[in-house]
Design an enzyme around this catalytic site. Structure first.
Site, PDB file in Angstrom:
ATOM      1  N   HIS A 147       0.513  -1.090   0.372  1.00  0.00           N
ATOM      2  CA  HIS A 147      -0.063  -0.462   0.114  1.00  0.00           C
ATOM      3  C   HIS A 147       1.500   1.174   0.650  1.00  0.00           C
ATOM      4  O   HIS A 147       1.546   1.655   0.651  1.00  0.00           O
ATOM      5  CB  HIS A 147      -0.822   0.069   1.099  1.00  0.00           C
ATOM      6  CG  HIS A 147      -1.826   1.048   1.263  1.00  0.00           C
ATOM      7  ND1 HIS A 147      -3.219   1.271   0.558  1.00  0.00           N
ATOM      8  CD2 HIS A 147      -1.966   2.185   1.922  1.00  0.00           C
ATOM      9  CE1 HIS A 147      -3.706   2.214   0.765  1.00  0.00           C
ATOM     10  NE2 HIS A 147      -2.848   3.368   1.074  1.00  0.00           N
ATOM     11  N   CYS A 148       0.924   2.131  -1.032  1.00  0.00           N
ATOM     12  CA  CYS A 148       2.310   3.194  -0.911  1.00  0.00           C
ATOM     13  C   CYS A 148       0.835   4.547  -0.498  1.00  0.00           C
ATOM     14  O   CYS A 148      -0.148   4.706  -1.518  1.00  0.00           O
ATOM     15  CB  CYS A 148       2.067   2.781  -2.799  1.00  0.00           C
ATOM     16  SG  CYS A 148       2.921   4.765  -3.093  1.00  0.00           S
ATOM     17  N   PRO A 149       1.773   4.461   0.175  1.00  0.00           N
ATOM     18  CA  PRO A 149       1.145   6.635   0.613  1.00  0.00           C
ATOM     19  C   PRO A 149       0.913   7.574   0.033  1.00  0.00           C
ATOM     20  O   PRO A 149       0.831   8.652   0.043  1.00  0.00           O
ATOM     21  CB  PRO A 149       1.477   6.508   2.647  1.00  0.00           C
ATOM     22  CG  PRO A 149       2.926   6.025   1.689  1.00  0.00           C
ATOM     23  CD  PRO A 149       2.827   4.753   1.487  1.00  0.00           C
TER      24      PRO A 149
END
Lengths: 720, 158
Positions: free
Chosen positions: A133-135
């Site tokens: 999950h890429c912020p």
């Protein structure tokens, strides 16, 4: 979108993506505004054009990575999960190119996660080929958008390098007159670019390696293939081409629902059924049939697994309500033997790791109890001992006859063997007892959660609903025995592992039962598989009886010395008290009898130094006795007290044995003694006697006290 | 509504569903198990079922194929900053349309007459092929459960 339903607006999660967007767009805009005009004028107009193209590429990939569905699986519908949660295994295995891969049940999405799928806690979705999950893009990176994310990284690195490089060019070569503003802005942009270059380039390099190896970030970070083979790789070139050149996968969510235009109307055609094709469906009514069926392999096994397990786990309730755990255990062998075309159904082996993910209290404690039944049993036995040391006596006493009574409960038949532990109130106390109590406590907590009707299928593994399953606690051979004997009380199997929590009264009852059924088929049957358990109740009972008899004999001899000795022994131990120096021959001999295998010294009396306190009140001792001891209570009170330090029969057993027969001594008795020590530790406390303390091996050698080392390194002091 | 006609007409009710699982033996490439579910034993010929699944597997393999066309498609998409996706269908989507058509065709010709219904796996996230099994239920009678062979098989309707 169902996945996004019920989500509140959380501004905090938009901070990184906003910051990233602002830096990117802002810095680039400044670059174009302040640096590029000079460059295009004095160096080449290609520079801004090039930078513009690259920047456009960056933006496009950034947008795709941010807004594209990563490959979210829609939640499974109700009908896919026919099976009762509590009975489904947590994992299913599939074989991928010869490598066993585990598929975990996702409780949120209600299906077994396909390989490489993972559930993102931020997005609360299962994502296909989950990378991370890429912020910075505020999105999961999965199968569908990994390519765009990767290209974003590549293009961003290129863009940063370009901005920095051309900015440097502008500054160093003083392309145009030193206008303060332009120079300053260019310097700032260069700083920003330089600052971001390091992490971005690092990440880019990392992903280049991942792509080449055919791994996801998730797999790399969790070390899934460390030292092993990655079944998902097809070679470097193919991996790269798969990432970059494959056709974009379709999204699953947000699709227009296809209208079902085909009408299904009877009469229905039926295929011709020849005699050879008729399959007999075996309806299980007990473990035997189940066993046969699973072991028979072949089509029945296969088809059953196929259909029954279809999407969700195993088979129809009536068939396997009790033995699903067993079944999975058994079928594991067969399915593994059989063809390996991803038979994902039964093969949840009982060898599965225990996944703490779902269980709350038992996670750490449960770990040692995973895998094999024997192992769990042994652990369960050993742990209680250590727990006993910490003095959980009160809790023991609050758990009267938990085992035997409930075990005979009529509801036994319905669920698995641990129906016994269904008393909710007790469960709480047990649970607080903690430690090994966790097993029973946890079970009880499960029970009290209302899962009364469910069986603890696939017990070694965790079940999908997070409850611990305990069939592994009994060896597979036990379960059939259980079932065949049915509701008949069978304290033996659970005895071993629940013993520490039994109060003296239970021990009494147990002994009576054991005596009563000593010759019963159950005990030897169960004794055998439970070989690793150091304490055996059937043995204990024998010993107890024998010890009592011998004790009586001994006590009929010189009473005075006997008493003293008993006093010394009273602490449920072989005494080491300096005070009781004259160890009566009788008791010493009885002790010796116990010890003889250990010390080979008939005259020495091994002392359990721990129990240095003489003369606890007889009443207490009597209470701590098991039933067989009680009749002989008055005399045996003192001696027996030490012999029956067992609050659980375990504790008592060894000690009575100490008094008891020497021929009955065995290496396991040594263990029992040791465990008894630990138990006795607690015992004196409850009896109000001396603190258990560490084994006072250092107790001074008074006159007439010999030190004898026993088997296992224990040192006993014997007063001579 | 002509009630008398409806009474004469027999209706079908959904009895159960069978799920054909994915076959992961070759990694994450999309294919389904060709193992014949026992519930369908009495409803459809084994061969027909296997053929259906094999054809579907073939379609999916074609969709995921990495070749010249998919490469060109990727390049074009890059060049247009992915605006091309607004206008054009990807290769995968085209094959999915074919699959959908095929399934419908199969349903009409083979499965519905046998009281079965295939559901496009796409609706389930490509994890399972769902086969709904219908039972003959006379409007006055109650439905039978499972895949028991009902006597209605040979009976004529209406």
């Amino acid at each position: 979108m169902p996945a996004a339903s019920g989500k509140r607006f959380k501004p905090s999660k938009y901070v990184p993506v906003s910051a990233a967007a602002i830096f990117l767009v802002g810095a680039t805009t400044l670059f174009f505004a302040f640096t590029c005009p000079g460059l295009s004028l004095y160096v080449s107009p290609v520079i801004p054009a090039y930078n513009a193209v690259v920047f456009l590429f960056v933006l496009a990939n950034f947008s795709m990575a941010t807004f594209m569905d990563p490959g979210i699986f829609p939640r499974a519908e109700e009908d896919e999960d026919k099976e009762d949660d509590f009975r489904a295994p947590l994992y299913k295995t599939v074989e991928i190119k010869g490598i066993q891969v585990r598929m975990k049940w996702c409780a949120t999405c209600r299906f077994y996660r396909p390989p490489r799928c993972s559930h993102c806690s931020v997005c609360d979705n299962c994502v296909e080929e989950f990378d991370h999950h890429c912020p910075w893009v505020n999105n999961c990176i999965g199968r569908r958008n990994y390519r765009y994310f990767f290209l974003f990284l590549l293009s961003l690195t290129t863009h940063i390098m370009g901005v920095f490089g051309f900015g440097l060019l502008y500054v160093l070569y003083q392309v145009e007159e030193l206008s303060g503003v332009r120079m300053a802005v260019t310097m700032v942009v260069m700083c920003v670019a330089g600052l971001f270059f390091i992490p971005v380039a690092g990440l880019t390099g990392f992903h280049v390696v991942l792509v080449a190896r055919g791994r996801t970030t998730n797999e790399q970070v969790t070390g899934k293939f460390r030292g092993g083979v990655n079944p998902f790789t097809n070679g470097c070139c193919k991996n790269v081409s798969r990432v970059l050149c494959s056709s974009p996968a379709p999204r699953y969510l947000g699709r227009p629902k296809a209208e079902q235009t085909v009408l299904v109307r009877p009469p229905f055609l039926r295929p011709e059924v020849s005699d050879g094709q008729i399959t007999v469906k075996i309806m299980d009514n007990g473990i035997q049939t189940e066993l046969k069926r699973t072991k028979s392999k072949g089509s029945l096994e296969v088809t059953e697994s196929q259909s029954a397990d279809a999407e969700p786990p195993p088979p129809p309730k009536p068939d396997l309500s009790r033995y699903t755990g067993l079944r999975t255990h058994l079928t594991l062998a067969t399915t593994e033997d059989s063809s390996l075309l991803g038979k994902d159904s039964p093969p949840t082996p009982t060898m599965y790791k225990y996944r703490p993910g779902y269980s709350s209290s038992s996670s750490s404690a449960a770990l040692p109890h995973s895998t094999s039944a024997k192992l769990s049993r042994v652990n369960s036995l050993k742990e209680p001992n250590s727990i006993c040391e910490s003095g959980h006596k009160p809790s023991y006493r609050s758990e009267p006859s938990l085992e035997p009574e409930s075990f005979r409960s009529p509801t036994f038949g319905k669920s698995f063997h641990f129906d016994p532990l269904s008393s909710g109130s007790r469960s709480s106390s047990l649970k607080s007892a903690q430690g090994t109590g966790f097993e029973t406590g946890h079970l009880q907590s499960i029970r009290s959660e209302g899962t009364t009707s469910t069986s603890y299928k696939s017990l070694v593994n965790q079940t999908r609903n997070g409850s611990l399953s305990y069939d592994s606690l009994l060896t597979p051979s036990d379960s059939p025995d259980f079932e065949s004997v049915q509701a008949g009380p069978e304290p033996d199997p659970p005895v071993g592992y629940t013993s520490p929590f039994l109060s003296a009264r239970i021990a009494q009852q147990r002994e009576t039962d054991l005596h009563g059924r000593f010759a019963g088929a159950a005990s030897p049957k169960h004794a055998a598989p439970r070989e690793p358990s150091p304490v055996r109740y059937d043995n204990l009972s024998r010993h107890i009886v024998a010890s009592i008899q011998e004790r009586e004999k001994l006590l009929q001899q010189p009473p005075a010395p006997g008493r003293e000795e008993d006093a010394g022994l009273a602490d449920s131990g072989i005494q080491s008290t300096p005070g009781s120096s004259n160890a009566p021959r009788t008791s010493s001999s009885s002790d010796d009898s116990k010890r003889s295998p250990l010390g080979k010294n008939p005259l020495t009396r091994p002392a359990l130094p721990r129990f240095g306190k003489p003369e606890p009140p007889p009443a207490l001792r009597v209470r701590s006795l098991g039933s067989p001891d009680q009749p002989a209570a008055p005399h045996l009170g003192k001696s027996v007290s030490y012999s029956s330090q067992k609050t659980a029969s375990q504790a008592g057993g060894p000690e009575t044995e100490e008094v008891a027969l020497q021929p009955l001594l065995a290496p396991k008795d040594e263990v029992q003694m040791r465990t008894a020590y630990s138990k006795s530790n607690g015992q004196p406390k409850s009896l109000g006697s001396a603190p258990p303390g560490p084994v006072p091996l250092s107790s001074p050698t008074r006159g007439g006290v010999k030190k004898v080392s026993g088997v296992g390194g224990t040192t006993y002091e014997i007063s001579v | 509504q002509v009630h008398s006609l409806q009474e004469l007409r027999r209706s079908a009710s959904l009895a159960t569903k069978v799920f054909v699982q994915r076959d992961y033996s070759d990694g994450t490439t999309c294919q389904f198990q060709t193992k014949f579910p026992p519930e369908l034993e009495s409803r459809i010929e084994r061969q027909l079922f296997e053929e259906t699944v094999k054809t579907l597997n073939g379609f999916y393999a074609e969709a995921e194929k990495i070749g010249g066309s998919s490469y060109l498609e990727g390049c074009l998409a890059c060049a247009t900053a992915y605006f091309i996706f607004l206008c054009m269908e990807t290769h995968y989507e085209k094959v999915l349309k074919k699959i959908s058509k095929y399934i419908q065709d199969q349903n009409e010709k083979i499965y519905a007459p046998r009281g079965l219904l295939l559901t496009d796996p796409l609706e389930r996230g490509m994890r399972v092929i769902e086969i709904s099994i219908y039972e003959d239920r006379c409007s006055s009678g109650s439905s039978s459960s499972g895949s028991s062979t009902s006597s209605s098989g040979g009976g004529g309707g209406g």
